[in-house]
Design an enzyme around this catalytic site. Structure first.
Site, PDB file in Angstrom:
ATOM      1  CD  GLU A   1      26.197 -25.265 -32.635  1.00 38.03           C
ATOM      2  OE1 GLU A   1      25.883 -26.094 -31.774  1.00 38.03           O
ATOM      3  OE2 GLU A   1      27.163 -24.462 -32.500  1.00 38.03           O
TER       4      GLU A   1
ATOM      5  CG  ASP B   1      22.125 -29.399 -25.190  1.00 35.84           C
ATOM      6  OD1 ASP B   1      21.337 -30.142 -25.780  1.00 35.84           O
ATOM      7  OD2 ASP B   1      23.336 -29.412 -25.398  1.00 35.84           O
TER       8      ASP B   1
ATOM      9  N   GLY C   1      18.134 -32.809 -26.912  1.00 38.40           N
ATOM     10  CA  GLY C   1      18.828 -32.197 -28.030  1.00 38.40           C
ATOM     11  C   GLY C   1      18.754 -30.684 -27.994  1.00 38.40           C
TER      12      GLY C   1
ATOM     13  CE1 TYR D   1      24.447 -24.928 -28.696  1.00 39.37           C
ATOM     14  CE2 TYR D   1      23.681 -26.126 -26.783  1.00 39.37           C
ATOM     15  CZ  TYR D   1      24.317 -26.115 -28.004  1.00 39.37           C
ATOM     16  OH  TYR D   1      24.811 -27.267 -28.530  1.00 39.37           O
ATOM     17  CD1 TRP D   2      19.953 -25.876 -27.749  1.00 41.09           C
ATOM     18  CD2 TRP D   2      18.186 -25.780 -29.110  1.00 41.09           C
ATOM     19  NE1 TRP D   2      20.174 -26.744 -28.804  1.00 41.09           N
ATOM     20  CE2 TRP D   2      19.111 -26.701 -29.647  1.00 41.09           C
ATOM     21  CE3 TRP D   2      16.983 -25.548 -29.791  1.00 41.09           C
ATOM     22  CZ2 TRP D   2      18.880 -27.393 -30.835  1.00 41.09           C
ATOM     23  CZ3 TRP D   2      16.755 -26.236 -30.973  1.00 41.09           C
ATOM     24  CH2 TRP D   2      17.687 -27.148 -31.481  1.00 41.09           C
TER      25      TRP D   2
END
Length: 436
Positions: free
Chosen positions: A403, A171, A169, A351-352
């Site tokens: 998000e 990524d 989750g 992202y992450w």
């Protein structure tokens, strides 16, 4: 937040969820993620239960309707009403169809579903009993956990392994960098990304990493998603994935009690997993183990804090200190960063690799409000939980339910009107009303 802004954010969150409802499930985002995602649906149901317990039940039942015969719950259930090329990898890539005719992906996501089922039942036990919700979902959840514990114990230590970064989750986490570097990427001209049509390239995984994701998925597909025969180039024991399995085993124990069944097997499994999880603890945090090297990964991420959720976790005091320390700055950073703020791979917008996410912040918040009082002074932990809740509500409102956000500035990133952000906002609003 005062009463009027709180009511406004509740109404706006409800608008997002109703707008993203497809008739039987909720898409995370119409543009970026137009199908049903596994752990998204679990988080969505947790918030949706405050608007309509029945709709939350249908959300989870819809997801469980895509379950495979081996027990796995795939990470995507594809909607036949969405263009086949609207998302990549789409159904034509995965080539996976259930006996019921549902097209899905072949990999999984973290097992937060039993917790979501239990919380959804508790929102309206009368409606749940009337619809036989627990009795119908319980065996499916047991089959899901059995798949994970039997087919995915690739290291032989009792812990579940993930075989693709998407299964975590999280990524694009720096925790996967070294393992991914061993993967020969699929050629860039062999696929067309759709995610960068809707989000900034600077926020998304690089083309090189995406090529590696595609290759890993293709190898698994070409071996018929058989965990025994696929030559996994990527296999890691992820602390978040396993912590959520423990939390969900405790939820299954409570579901079993409610159904008049013996909870002992679930409690024993949770205890065994908790003991095994301790082997991932180092330097005050839980770290993933790379099963190719058998070494713990030297990257500290939000996944290493999620075990705070585990009841009576032996390492809880030390882990809470890490959360509050320089690496994550719980109480000072905006929400909870996804990666060590002092780490060499930190990027506040990608992202992450640094940004703070609402779902992981919600998990940390839940951990704080349920934390055993022997871990830290109760008033201190309650103050942390309240501050985190207030920060999440303020950021959800100010970013149009983004998000994720920059952990320093709170600037919204990624998609807007994001479903789990809206859903977990509703849960935090209700939590605040209960505590007042």
């Amino acid at each position: 937040m005062t009463a009027e802004p709180t009511e406004r954010v509740r109404r706006d969150a409800a608008r997002v969820l109703f707008g993203n409802w497809s008739g039987h499930s909720t898409v995370p985002s119409h543009s970026l993620y137009p199908h049903q995602w596994s752990w998204d649906s679990a988080f969505i149901a947790i918030g949706l239960r405050h608007l309509s317990p029945r709709r939350a039940q249908i959300e989870l039942e819809s997801l469980l309707g895509s379950q495979w015969t081996d027990g796995r719950i795939p990470h995507i259930s594809f909607s036949p009403s969405v263009a086949r090329d609207a998302y990549f990898p789409g159904p034509d890539f995965w080539q996976a169809t259930t006996r019921g005719g549902v097209e899905t992906s072949g990999i999984v996501q973290p097992p937060v579903h039993a917790l979501a089922v239990l919380l959804t039942h508790a929102a309206d036990p009368t409606e749940s009993v009337r619809r036989n919700f627990l009795a119908r979902t319980y065996p499916k959840l047991v089959a899901w956990h059995t798949y994970l514990r039997t087919r995915r114990d690739l290291g032989g230590r009792g812990l579940v392994a993930i075989v693709h970064p998407w299964e975590s989750g999280m990524d694009n986490s720096p925790a996967w960098d070294d393992a991914l570097a061993r993967v020969e990427p699929a050629p860039l001209d062999s696929f067309t990304r759709r995610d960068t049509d809707h989000a900034s390239d600077a926020d998304r995984p690089t083309d090189l990493d995406y090529g590696r994701y595609v290759q890993l998925a293709a190898t698994y597909r070409d071996h018929s998603y058989d965990d025994a025969t696929t030559p996994f180039a990527f296999a890691l024991e992820d602390p978040c994935f396993n912590a959520l399995l423990i939390a969900s085993e405790h939820a299954l124990a409570e579901i079993a009690r409610t159904l008049g069944l013996d909870p002992t097997p679930h409690l024993n499994t949770a205890d065994d997993l908790t003991n095994s999880l301790g082997t991932l603890f180092a330097d005050g945090v839980f770290r993933a183990r790379d099963l190719k090297t058998t070494e713990l990964v030297a990257a500290d991420t939000i996944a290493g804090l999620i075990p705070l959720l585990v009841p009576q976790l032996p390492q809880a005091t030390e882990l809470l200190a890490t959360a509050r320390g320089s690496r994550f700055q719980l109480g000072n950073a905006r929400m909870v960063p996804s990666y060590d703020l002092t780490g060499p791979a930190f990027e506040p917008g990608r992202y992450w690799r640094g940004p703070s996410w609402f779902n992981t912040a919600w998990l940390v918040h839940r951990a704080l409000v349920t934390l055993d009082q022997t871990v830290a002074p109760r008033t201190e932990v309650q103050a942390l939980a309240t501050a985190l809740r207030d920060d999440m509500l303020a950021l959800a409102a100010s970013t149009d339910f983004a998000e994720y956000v920059d952990p320093s500035t709170g600037e919204g990133r990624g998609a807007r009107d994001f479903s789990w952000t809206a859903a977990l906002t509703l849960d935090l609003v209700r939590d605040g009303l209960r505590s007042n």
